[in-house]
Motif scaffolding. Structure first.
Motif, mmCIF file in Angstrom:
data_model
loop_
_atom_site.group_PDB
_atom_site.id
_atom_site.type_symbol
_atom_site.label_atom_id
_atom_site.label_comp_id
_atom_site.label_asym_id
_atom_site.label_seq_id
_atom_site.Cartn_x
_atom_site.Cartn_y
_atom_site.Cartn_z
ATOM 1 N N VAL A 2 0.940 -1.410 0.150
ATOM 2 C CA VAL A 2 -0.230 -0.226 -0.066
ATOM 3 C C VAL A 2 0.935 0.979 0.295
ATOM 4 C CG1 VAL A 2 -0.847 -0.547 2.553
ATOM 5 C CG2 VAL A 2 -1.901 0.995 1.285
ATOM 6 N N ALA A 3 0.770 2.377 -1.121
ATOM 7 C CA ALA A 3 1.514 3.277 -1.417
ATOM 8 C C ALA A 3 1.142 4.934 -2.537
ATOM 9 C CB ALA A 3 3.228 2.758 -1.828
ATOM 10 N N GLU A 4 1.179 5.454 -2.207
ATOM 11 C CA GLU A 4 0.387 6.151 -2.783
ATOM 12 C C GLU A 4 1.167 6.400 -4.873
ATOM 13 O OE1 GLU A 4 0.613 9.777 -0.910
ATOM 14 O OE2 GLU A 4 -1.469 9.440 -0.551
ATOM 15 N N THR A 5 2.694 6.131 -4.690
ATOM 16 C CA THR A 5 3.765 5.967 -5.449
ATOM 17 C C THR A 5 4.655 4.545 -5.320
ATOM 18 O OG1 THR A 5 5.335 7.854 -4.092
ATOM 19 C CG2 THR A 5 3.257 8.946 -6.682
ATOM 20 N N LEU A 6 5.012 4.111 -6.861
ATOM 21 C CA LEU A 6 6.323 3.819 -6.532
ATOM 22 C C LEU A 6 7.110 3.579 -7.046
ATOM 23 C CD1 LEU A 6 3.337 0.466 -8.031
ATOM 24 C CD2 LEU A 6 3.762 0.943 -5.802
ATOM 25 N N ASN A 7 8.835 3.523 -6.666
ATOM 26 C CA ASN A 7 9.855 3.802 -6.897
ATOM 27 C C ASN A 7 9.727 3.035 -8.262
ATOM 28 O OD1 ASN A 7 10.934 1.509 -5.948
ATOM 29 N ND2 ASN A 7 12.366 2.148 -4.475
ATOM 30 N N PRO A 8 10.823 2.932 -8.697
ATOM 31 C CA PRO A 8 11.201 2.467 -10.760
ATOM 32 C C PRO A 8 10.803 0.909 -9.917
ATOM 33 C CG PRO A 8 12.285 4.094 -10.252
ATOM 34 C CD PRO A 8 12.021 4.586 -9.018
ATOM 35 N N GLN A 9 11.619 0.659 -8.632
ATOM 36 C CA GLN A 9 11.285 -0.992 -8.513
ATOM 37 C C GLN A 9 11.015 -1.895 -8.202
ATOM 38 O OE1 GLN A 9 14.990 -3.824 -8.714
ATOM 39 N NE2 GLN A 9 12.686 -4.360 -8.724
ATOM 40 N N PHE A 10 9.299 -1.400 -7.602
ATOM 41 C CA PHE A 10 8.305 -1.440 -7.065
ATOM 42 C C PHE A 10 7.415 -1.163 -8.546
ATOM 43 C CE2 PHE A 10 9.584 -0.727 -2.824
ATOM 44 C CZ PHE A 10 8.630 -1.761 -1.659
ATOM 45 N N GLN A 11 8.374 -0.413 -8.913
ATOM 46 C CA GLN A 11 6.887 -0.910 -10.410
ATOM 47 C C GLN A 11 7.303 -1.771 -11.442
ATOM 48 O OE1 GLN A 11 7.963 3.290 -12.322
ATOM 49 N NE2 GLN A 11 7.004 4.771 -10.841
ATOM 50 N N GLN A 12 8.343 -2.435 -11.027
ATOM 51 C CA GLN A 12 9.050 -2.830 -11.709
ATOM 52 C C GLN A 12 8.405 -4.133 -11.566
ATOM 53 O OE1 GLN A 12 13.175 -3.981 -12.439
ATOM 54 N NE2 GLN A 12 13.134 -5.550 -13.221
ATOM 55 N N TRP A 13 8.664 -4.898 -9.950
ATOM 56 C CA TRP A 13 7.814 -5.687 -9.666
ATOM 57 C C TRP A 13 6.768 -6.180 -9.677
ATOM 58 C CZ3 TRP A 13 11.149 -4.549 -4.239
ATOM 59 C CH2 TRP A 13 12.326 -5.128 -4.393
ATOM 60 N N VAL A 14 5.778 -4.245 -9.757
ATOM 61 C CA VAL A 14 4.341 -4.511 -9.899
ATOM 62 C C VAL A 14 4.272 -5.253 -11.731
ATOM 63 C CG1 VAL A 14 1.776 -3.783 -10.252
ATOM 64 C CG2 VAL A 14 3.643 -3.317 -8.363
ATOM 65 N N THR A 15 4.692 -4.882 -12.279
ATOM 66 C CA THR A 15 4.707 -5.062 -13.641
ATOM 67 C C THR A 15 5.182 -7.404 -13.948
ATOM 68 O OG1 THR A 15 5.949 -3.112 -14.353
ATOM 69 C CG2 THR A 15 5.844 -4.736 -16.347
ATOM 70 N N GLU A 16 6.741 -7.226 -13.816
ATOM 71 C CA GLU A 16 6.378 -8.725 -13.903
ATOM 72 C C GLU A 16 5.379 -9.612 -12.635
ATOM 73 O OE1 GLU A 16 10.601 -8.127 -13.746
ATOM 74 O OE2 GLU A 16 10.400 -8.945 -11.919
ATOM 75 N N GLY A 17 4.448 -8.590 -12.333
ATOM 76 C CA GLY A 17 3.467 -9.589 -10.566
ATOM 77 C C GLY A 17 4.387 -9.855 -9.903
ATOM 78 N N LYS A 18 5.584 -10.029 -9.413
ATOM 79 C CA LYS A 18 6.442 -10.236 -8.676
ATOM 80 C C LYS A 18 5.082 -9.518 -6.867
ATOM 81 C CE LYS A 18 10.366 -11.856 -9.979
ATOM 82 N NZ LYS A 18 12.196 -10.904 -10.155
ATOM 83 N N ILE A 19 4.797 -8.788 -6.767
ATOM 84 C CA ILE A 19 4.341 -7.836 -6.169
ATOM 85 C C ILE A 19 2.652 -7.660 -6.374
ATOM 86 C CG2 ILE A 19 4.219 -5.424 -4.805
ATOM 87 C CD1 ILE A 19 7.312 -6.150 -4.311
ATOM 88 N N VAL A 20 1.833 -7.427 -5.392
ATOM 89 C CA VAL A 20 0.317 -6.743 -5.376
ATOM 90 C C VAL A 20 0.109 -5.337 -5.266
ATOM 91 C CG1 VAL A 20 -1.971 -7.240 -5.191
ATOM 92 C CG2 VAL A 20 -0.556 -9.781 -6.045
ATOM 93 N N TRP A 21 0.106 -3.456 -5.795
ATOM 94 C CA TRP A 21 0.496 -2.761 -5.526
ATOM 95 C C TRP A 21 -1.605 -1.959 -5.591
ATOM 96 C CZ3 TRP A 21 0.084 1.369 -8.811
ATOM 97 C CH2 TRP A 21 -0.154 3.246 -8.030
ATOM 98 N N LEU A 22 -1.783 -2.748 -3.663
ATOM 99 C CA LEU A 22 -3.022 -2.156 -2.909
ATOM 100 C C LEU A 22 -3.697 -0.443 -3.061
ATOM 101 C CD1 LEU A 22 -3.339 -4.222 -0.682
ATOM 102 C CD2 LEU A 22 -4.032 -5.412 -2.293
ATOM 103 N N GLY A 23 -2.671 0.179 -3.935
ATOM 104 C CA GLY A 23 -2.837 1.880 -4.128
ATOM 105 C C GLY A 23 -2.704 2.437 -3.132
ATOM 106 N N GLY A 24 -3.190 3.746 -3.117
ATOM 107 C CA GLY A 24 -2.453 4.288 -1.990
ATOM 108 C C GLY A 24 -3.086 4.317 -0.641
ATOM 109 N N LEU A 25 -4.700 4.193 -0.697
ATOM 110 C CA LEU A 25 -4.931 4.573 0.440
ATOM 111 C C LEU A 25 -5.593 3.306 1.662
ATOM 112 C CD1 LEU A 25 -7.315 6.448 1.073
ATOM 113 C CD2 LEU A 25 -9.384 5.589 0.086
#
Ligand code: SAH
Length: 465
Positions: A41-64
């Protein structure tokens, strides 16, 4: 114990991470390497997190952040740079009975993450309970250097063979003995060479060998009290023992280093106090060794210096029990060093005599003539009760009443005290001294003024000028 140590199996278990910056990234890395399913849970993702999310390694629940996010996770790590936000996450987690770790904020943590020495399946976790993470890291570095890299390989092979060994060797103690012998054998060298095949062959050979399993007794000198004065052999012996017989002189700090599930039996004795008789101790040593146990007889100082080690070894020898002897630092060496008193010195003492103030045969008189000679240091064990009498004899045989003396109590321990004065006052000094106490007589004692470095300096009986 405030923190209960545990190693969690996170494979395929969801965890919640609040934050997606640099700090959160480190946390995510270790969670991912443990196989956890990380939700962020985070408003913005740093580049590494963006990559993890794209690769499906991490689920992003948004900022709230919502309470319901905690429903399915095993724990949460709050790693944002917003203190208020972290606090809210922690409070919600508390309400929902989920463990929460807040980065760098000890009072917002229901669990802490230790510094880890990683050798594959062998892991050592170190924590300072949040008080001094730098200290924990320092110790991690030290331990890193102590544990060979191939320890992980050994653990992996052991894991693979564990069941088989269990089926072959039923007796728990014998099994432990098998593993210890194996890890100390060529097996370890093969593992270091990453020659898994040879290591496994060695394991099988040792497993099939019909070695008769006999117990042994290790007579171990525990030194005068400070655990840092144990030898490496002593430490290894007390950590491998099944049963430890110890005397009253062995410090609590040292007893705490004995293997946790070893049976500890006090055969303690101090002058005057109730104690297990020596014959009974001898009998117990033989009895336990005959059952196949690894027995340690742990003695204060050195086992062969006024420690009845000789009598015990005679008994073991007669009973045909295997034994080893691990010398220790005797009180005369340890306590004087910590008191800043050199036993010899070219200016004033060419020799040092270790004497007991307490003898088995009342009739046998010490050679007072020799003991009273000047230019030597006398170190008297077990002598405080007879201090006045001893001082009287020495003076009668010619030692100067003004000879410097010291009475060292609890030598090398944090509560060490040293009383110094003159030979004529020895009785007085000794009467006040806490036991165990060692008496030192000779000119070298005066050097303490320059050389003292440890513990407390209590009182000084000086001659009136
Ligand atoms: N085997 C032991 C001595 C046992 S006799 C050794 O080598 O040290 C017991 C006596 O040792 C005590 O009465 C005391 O005189 C001395 N002693 C042992 N530990 C001591 C300590 N930490 N400080 C001062 N004296 C000690």
């Amino acid at each position: 114990m405030r923190h209960y140590p545990l190693f969690a199996d996170l494979r395929d278990r969801p965890v919640l991470l609040a934050g997606a910056g640099k700090v959160a990234e480190r946390k995510a890395e270790s969670l991912l390497s443990a196989g956890a399913r990380v939700r962020v849970v985070a408003e913005t993702l740093n580049p590494q997190f963006q990559q993890w999310v794209t690769e499906g390694k991490i689920v992003w629940l948004g900022g709230l952040f919502e309470e319901a996010m905690l429903d399915e996770v095993y724990f949460v790590i709050a790693a944002t740079d917003n203190g208020m936000f972290n606090r809210r996450v922690f409070e919600v987690a508390e309400r929902r009975a989920k463990l929460c770790n807040t980065v760098d904020t000890a009072d917002l943590c229901s669990f802490i993450v230790p510094a880890v020495v990683d050798r594959g399946s062998l892991k050592i976790a170190i924590s300072s309970a949040g008080t001094a993470p730098v200290l924990a890291r320092k110790w991690r570095q030290i331990i890193e250097t102590l544990i060979p890299l191939h320890t992980g390989t050994m653990a992996r092979i052991a894991g693979k063979w564990r069941e088989k060994v269990k089926q072959t060797i039923h007796h728990v103690e014998r099994r432990r003995y098998f593993w210890e012998k194996l890890f100390d054998s060529r097996f370890s060298i093969f593992a270091a060479q990453n020659n898994i095949e040879a290591a496994e062959r060695e394991l099988i050979t040792q497993l099939n060998r019909e070695t008769p399993f006999g117990g042994e007794v290790v007579l171990v000198g525990a030194g005068p009290g400070d655990p840092g004065l144990l030898t490496i052999h002593a430490l290894q012996a007390i950590q491998a023992a099944d049963t430890v017989f110890y005397d009253a002189l062995v410090s609590d700090e040292i007893l705490a280093m004995v293997r946790k599930d070893a049976v500890k039996i006090s055969v303690g004795k101090r002058a005057g106090a109730h104690h297990v008789q020596q014959e009974e101790t001898n009998r117990l040593l033989v009895e336990h060794a005959q059952k196949g146990e690894r027995v340690v007889r742990l003695k204060g100082g050195d086992p062969f210096v006024f420690g009845r080690g000789g009598e015990e070894v005679q008994t073991l020898h007669q009973a045909g029990i295997a034994y080893r002897i691990v010398p220790g630092i005797t009180a005369a060496l340890g306590a004087t060093a910590y008191a800043g008193i050199p036993l010899t010195h070219r200016d004033c003492a060419q020799s040092a005599l270790f004497v007991t103030g307490h003898s088995k045969h009342e009739g046998s008189q010490p050679d007072w003539q020799t003991l009273a000679l000047s230019r030597q240091t006398l170190v008297i064990y077990m002598g405080t009760l007879k201090a006045a009498e001893i001082a009287g004899k020495l003076m009668a045989y010619g030692r100067q009443p003004s000879t410097p003396v010291a009475v060292i109590s609890n030598g090398t321990l944090p509560n060490q005290t040293v009383r110094t004065g003159r030979l004529k006052d020895l009785g007085l000094l000794a009467a006040e001294a806490e036991r165990p106490a060692l008496m030192v007589i000779g000119e070298v004692v005066a050097l303490r003024d320059e050389m003292k470095w440890f513990g407390e300096f209590v009182e000084c009986y000086e001659e009136a000028a």
